[in-house]
Scaffold this motif. Sequence first.
Motif, PDB file in Angstrom:
ATOM      1  N   LEU A 145      47.798  33.010  45.966  1.00  0.00           N
ATOM      2  CA  LEU A 145      48.326  33.076  44.600  1.00  0.00           C
ATOM      3  C   LEU A 145      47.313  33.746  43.673  1.00  0.00           C
ATOM      4  O   LEU A 145      46.113  33.511  43.761  1.00  0.00           O
ATOM      5  CB  LEU A 145      48.620  31.660  44.092  1.00  0.00           C
ATOM      6  N   SER A 146      47.814  34.576  42.773  1.00  0.00           N
ATOM      7  CA  SER A 146      46.980  35.196  41.744  1.00  0.00           C
ATOM      8  C   SER A 146      47.519  34.792  40.375  1.00  0.00           C
ATOM      9  O   SER A 146      48.709  34.933  40.107  1.00  0.00           O
ATOM     10  CB  SER A 146      46.995  36.718  41.893  1.00  0.00           C
ATOM     11  N   ILE A 147      46.639  34.245  39.536  1.00  0.00           N
ATOM     12  CA  ILE A 147      47.028  33.780  38.203  1.00  0.00           C
ATOM     13  C   ILE A 147      46.721  34.864  37.180  1.00  0.00           C
ATOM     14  O   ILE A 147      45.611  35.403  37.142  1.00  0.00           O
ATOM     15  CB  ILE A 147      46.243  32.497  37.823  1.00  0.00           C
ATOM     16  N   ASP A 148      47.702  35.209  36.340  1.00  0.00           N
ATOM     17  CA  ASP A 148      47.524  36.242  35.315  1.00  0.00           C
ATOM     18  C   ASP A 148      48.011  35.672  33.981  1.00  0.00           C
ATOM     19  O   ASP A 148      49.197  35.374  33.825  1.00  0.00           O
ATOM     20  CB  ASP A 148      48.311  37.502  35.690  1.00  0.00           C
ATOM     21  N   LEU A 149      47.092  35.492  33.026  1.00  0.00           N
ATOM     22  CA  LEU A 149      47.425  34.813  31.774  1.00  0.00           C
ATOM     23  C   LEU A 149      46.906  35.574  30.561  1.00  0.00           C
ATOM     24  O   LEU A 149      45.774  36.074  30.566  1.00  0.00           O
ATOM     25  CB  LEU A 149      46.806  33.401  31.753  1.00  0.00           C
ATOM     26  N   ASP A 150      47.723  35.619  29.510  1.00  0.00           N
ATOM     27  CA  ASP A 150      47.285  36.085  28.197  1.00  0.00           C
ATOM     28  C   ASP A 150      47.040  34.834  27.352  1.00  0.00           C
ATOM     29  O   ASP A 150      47.979  34.114  27.012  1.00  0.00           O
ATOM     30  CB  ASP A 150      48.360  36.969  27.554  1.00  0.00           C
ATOM     31  N   LEU A 151      45.775  34.573  27.020  1.00  0.00           N
ATOM     32  CA  LEU A 151      45.424  33.349  26.292  1.00  0.00           C
ATOM     33  C   LEU A 151      45.096  33.626  24.818  1.00  0.00           C
ATOM     34  O   LEU A 151      44.344  32.885  24.208  1.00  0.00           O
ATOM     35  CB  LEU A 151      44.243  32.651  26.975  1.00  0.00           C
ATOM     36  N   SER A 152      45.705  34.678  24.266  1.00  0.00           N
ATOM     37  CA  SER A 152      45.469  35.006  22.855  1.00  0.00           C
ATOM     38  C   SER A 152      45.741  33.820  21.946  1.00  0.00           C
ATOM     39  O   SER A 152      45.065  33.632  20.930  1.00  0.00           O
ATOM     40  CB  SER A 152      46.371  36.173  22.426  1.00  0.00           C
TER      41      SER A 152
END
Length: 409
Positions: free
Chosen positions: A283-290
Amino acid sequence: MDIHILKSSIANRQSSITITGSKSESNRLLLLQALYPQIRIENLSNSDDSLLMQKALTSNAEVIDIHHAGTAMRFLTAYFSIQNNQEVVLTGSSRMKERPIKILVDALRDLGADISYLENEGFPPLKIKGKKLSKSKVTLKANVSSQYISALLLIASRLENGIELTLDGKITSIPYIKMTLSLLDELGIKSEFKSNKISVQAHVSSDKSQTLVVESDWSSASYFYSIVALSELNTEITLTSYKKDSLQGDSVLAEIYKEFGVATKFKDNSIALTKSSNIDSQLSIDLDLSNAPDIAQTIAVTAFGLGLECYMSGLHTLKIKETDRLVALKIELEKLGAEVEITDATLHLKPSSIINSDVSIATYKDHRMAMAFAPLGLRTSLTIKDADVVSKSYPDFWNHLKSLGFNLK
């Protein structure tokens, strides 16, 4: 004080923790209470930052030292600028004197405030001469810290003509701005947030007493999400007191941690966190935490502990926190065996099956560094340096970990 965490396991597969009120909500309400004394507040945060905020708002001292409390520095700069005939020097720790405040000071000066720098231009300490502010229109860069925006909104109703705030650029941490406006709304202070403009009307105070209850801190909850994610299947930790319709941006944890196999169930003002599934190591986690940058450290450590790849963006504000959190994360994760790439706004953690043991984690006087790395005690032994830094936001943290079964020395 350093704490050595021997490799641990959760002693009771069903545990319960009570976390005090959100620091973010508490500090906003404390300032509003100073402006509107009829407000009563329940479940205040017991953090150092909130205690410093309370002390500063009730002090008659000519010099106010807020130490490492960045929220307090920003909110109090705005607050003291409108205190007629009161003059204060607002200062802090050596790190606080390196944290920029020019954007907020320029905005307050545009409204008519009398603020000067005592050392370096654009940085604390500040000399503030309180006065009545009659101007209402101001423009503020929106892509640095939402606390600058909230500082202006919190005093807006006490300005003679309210405020019309234009935000220039991409807005950061919108949930925190909405939190501020929601608290104003609870007090009957009218506001409007459309596109890049926010207006707050001048408010005539009533004598009506009002009690507001602070929701528990979602940032603090993040460490238990990490603990559950790193635990065995069916481990459950219940946290109080939390709302499904939270004002806090970090409540996005409930959605994010589904990817780490953690389910969240809301019931009777509490949340039950359960390890509901194991994770595919591919699994690869991709997040925008703006909108929720404060949970980046916790997420990075969780992903590392699970051997996952993780890419996070929207992290530009982390460079001006208690430390440069992106650099600090890279250094400490790499000690443990991680491979990390950072830019000014992103972090890329590459998957790793190795976790080095008996590593000493530096905390850089940053409470979130200490707490974010602690859950790794479920996977390896490590030492957290200057562990008492957690009192800034969560004084009960280590006692709560002990109650779960963490082996702390």
